[in-house]
Design a protein around this motif. Structure first.
Motif, mmCIF file in Angstrom:
data_model
loop_
_atom_site.group_PDB
_atom_site.id
_atom_site.type_symbol
_atom_site.label_atom_id
_atom_site.label_comp_id
_atom_site.label_asym_id
_atom_site.label_seq_id
_atom_site.Cartn_x
_atom_site.Cartn_y
_atom_site.Cartn_z
ATOM 1 N N UNK A 3 -25.965 49.542 -0.979
ATOM 2 C CA UNK A 3 -26.572 48.403 -0.311
ATOM 3 C C UNK A 3 -27.707 48.899 0.545
ATOM 4 N N UNK A 4 -28.652 47.998 0.818
ATOM 5 C CA UNK A 4 -29.720 48.324 1.748
ATOM 6 C C UNK A 4 -29.491 47.560 3.030
ATOM 7 N N UNK A 5 -29.771 48.191 4.187
ATOM 8 C CA UNK A 5 -29.496 47.572 5.468
ATOM 9 C C UNK A 5 -30.782 47.411 6.255
ATOM 10 N N UNK A 6 -30.893 46.311 6.970
ATOM 11 C CA UNK A 6 -32.036 46.053 7.835
ATOM 12 C C UNK A 6 -31.611 45.018 8.852
ATOM 13 N N UNK A 7 -32.185 45.039 10.055
ATOM 14 C CA UNK A 7 -31.824 43.999 11.027
ATOM 15 C C UNK A 7 -32.078 42.592 10.489
ATOM 16 N N UNK A 8 -33.144 42.407 9.722
ATOM 17 C CA UNK A 8 -33.470 41.099 9.140
ATOM 18 C C UNK A 8 -33.787 41.277 7.661
ATOM 19 N N UNK A 9 -33.893 40.156 6.962
ATOM 20 C CA UNK A 9 -34.129 40.196 5.519
ATOM 21 C C UNK A 9 -35.170 39.147 5.164
ATOM 22 N N UNK A 10 -36.265 39.557 4.535
ATOM 23 C CA UNK A 10 -37.330 38.633 4.134
ATOM 24 C C UNK A 10 -37.001 38.039 2.769
ATOM 25 N N UNK A 11 -37.174 36.711 2.665
ATOM 26 C CA UNK A 11 -36.877 36.036 1.392
ATOM 27 C C UNK A 11 -37.739 34.790 1.260
ATOM 28 N N UNK A 12 -38.649 34.790 0.280
ATOM 29 C CA UNK A 12 -39.444 33.610 -0.050
ATOM 30 C C UNK A 12 -40.125 33.006 1.184
ATOM 31 N N UNK A 13 -40.638 33.850 2.060
ATOM 32 C CA UNK A 13 -41.316 33.371 3.255
ATOM 33 C C UNK A 13 -40.400 33.129 4.439
ATOM 34 N N UNK A 14 -39.093 33.238 4.235
ATOM 35 C CA UNK A 14 -38.120 33.097 5.312
ATOM 36 C C UNK A 14 -37.748 34.469 5.859
ATOM 37 N N UNK A 15 -37.381 34.490 7.120
ATOM 38 C CA UNK A 15 -36.838 35.700 7.731
ATOM 39 C C UNK A 15 -35.388 35.406 8.095
ATOM 40 N N UNK A 17 -31.735 36.322 9.606
ATOM 41 C CA UNK A 17 -31.332 37.155 10.731
ATOM 42 C C UNK A 17 -29.820 37.358 10.772
ATOM 43 N N UNK A 18 -29.359 38.406 11.449
ATOM 44 C CA UNK A 18 -27.915 38.633 11.560
ATOM 45 C C UNK A 18 -27.189 37.527 12.306
ATOM 46 N N UNK A 19 -27.931 36.698 13.048
ATOM 47 C CA UNK A 19 -27.313 35.587 13.772
ATOM 48 C C UNK A 19 -27.045 34.384 12.882
ATOM 49 N N UNK A 20 -27.244 34.520 11.574
ATOM 50 C CA UNK A 20 -26.992 33.441 10.604
ATOM 51 C C UNK A 20 -28.069 32.372 10.647
ATOM 52 N N UNK A 21 -29.304 32.762 10.939
ATOM 53 C CA UNK A 21 -30.422 31.832 10.982
ATOM 54 C C UNK A 21 -31.474 32.230 9.964
ATOM 55 N N UNK A 22 -32.246 31.229 9.532
ATOM 56 C CA UNK A 22 -33.404 31.454 8.669
ATOM 57 C C UNK A 22 -34.641 30.986 9.436
ATOM 58 N N UNK A 23 -35.582 31.887 9.673
ATOM 59 C CA UNK A 23 -36.768 31.585 10.464
ATOM 60 C C UNK A 23 -37.957 31.403 9.542
ATOM 61 N N UNK A 24 -38.741 30.367 9.802
ATOM 62 C CA UNK A 24 -40.007 30.159 9.104
ATOM 63 C C UNK A 24 -41.112 30.422 10.128
ATOM 64 N N UNK A 25 -41.654 31.648 10.150
ATOM 65 C CA UNK A 25 -42.562 32.041 11.239
ATOM 66 C C UNK A 25 -43.789 31.151 11.378
ATOM 67 N N UNK A 26 -44.415 30.713 10.251
ATOM 68 C CA UNK A 26 -45.645 29.944 10.358
ATOM 69 C C UNK A 26 -45.426 28.555 10.954
ATOM 70 N N UNK A 27 -44.182 28.082 10.959
ATOM 71 C CA UNK A 27 -43.870 26.796 11.566
ATOM 72 C C UNK A 27 -43.104 26.963 12.882
ATOM 73 N N UNK A 28 -42.906 28.213 13.300
ATOM 74 C CA UNK A 28 -42.145 28.497 14.532
ATOM 75 C C UNK A 28 -40.814 27.753 14.525
ATOM 76 N N UNK A 29 -40.178 27.742 13.356
ATOM 77 C CA UNK A 29 -38.957 26.963 13.150
ATOM 78 C C UNK A 29 -37.830 27.867 12.689
ATOM 79 N N UNK A 30 -36.660 27.683 13.287
ATOM 80 C CA UNK A 30 -35.448 28.358 12.833
ATOM 81 C C UNK A 30 -34.479 27.312 12.319
#
Length: 251
Positions: A3-15, A17-30
């Motif tokens: 497995x590969x490990x990272x604090x966050x995971x990028x997917x299709x423009x989403x970030x 997070x380990x907190x169980x959230x998906x962040x959309x940076x360009x919309x400042x939306x989680x």
């Protein structure tokens, strides 16, 4: 299995997070799902003695999330609250959470889930002199071309982010909440630690992910682990079948 490990995971423009959230940076939306605020009050009404904890846990996790990125909107993809029945203590916790977010410049938006039938009643209890309460959105909301919904009903979106299923990776007696991610579907883990997970490696029946080529990305608390394709996950977990997942307490 590697497995590969990272604090966050990028997917299709989403970030993710380990907190169980998906962040959309360009919309400042989680986007999170299945917060189940007021879990202890619902259990108390059923006769159990459960210490008050869901609001403090939610705020603690959100504090870590807000430290990761600039966020001005938090979208809850269903089940902000646990009790589908009116509960004054849950309403008070919803308003406390809403005010905590507003103090940090974050707007709270809720896409209703199957547990959220009492939300309109709660919002009606907000004093007119108080700051605005949470925004209750329609059954679906669009963020960067993705349809945000709870997942308890079919979505008409072409690319969908949902919750409801509380996906988890279960190996022996260890369980970790996980994201299931693909090019057109993303299923979020439960934001609430009280929501026992559905073991995605052994889940059977008409699940929304069966027709999608999804990857399992599990949270180890402080980092995310990419476990690769869901279709071969069971065969790759230690060469044996995982133990049955605990029966979910929340759905």
């Amino acid at each position: 299995m590697t497995t590969s490990a990272s604090p966050c995971h990028a997917h299709e423009g989403w970030l993710l997070t380990p907190e169980a959230a998906a962040i959309r940076p360009e919309e400042a939306t989680a986007v999170v799902a299945d917060v189940h605020l007021g879990y202890e009050w619902a259990r108390g009404n059923a006769g159990d003695c459960v210490p008050a904890h869901s609001l403090a846990e939610t705020v603690d996790r959100l504090g870590r999330l807000l430290a990761r990125a600039e966020i001005s909107r938090l979208v809850v993809a269903g089940d902000l609250v646990e009790s589908a029945r009116p509960c004054a203590r849950t309403a008070a916790d919803v308003f406390r959470l809403n005010d905590w977010l507003r103090e940090r410049g974050v707007e709270l938006v809720v896409v209703p889930g199957n547990h959220d039938r009492s939300l309109f009643w709660m919002c009606a209890r907000r004093p007119k002199s108080a700051a605005p309460g949470p925004i209750v959105a329609p059954a679906e909301l669009t963020v960067s071309g993705w349809t945000i919904c709870h997942g308890h009903q079919p979505s008409r979106g072409d690319r969908v982010v949902m919750g409801h299923h509380h996906p988890a990776l279960v190996v022996d007696r260890f369980a970790a909440p996980c994201f299931l991610v693909g090019s057109r579907l993303m299923i979020l883990p439960a934001f609430s630690p009280n929501a026992a997970g559905l073991n995605v490696a052994t889940a059977k029946g008409a699940k929304p992910w069966l027709s999608h080529d999804l990857t399992c990305v599990a949270s180890a608390g402080v980092e995310l682990l990419d476990f690769g394709p869901l279709s071969t996950l069971a065969a790759r977990i230690g060469g044996r079948s995982p133990a049955p997942a605990p029966r979910p307490r929340i759905a």
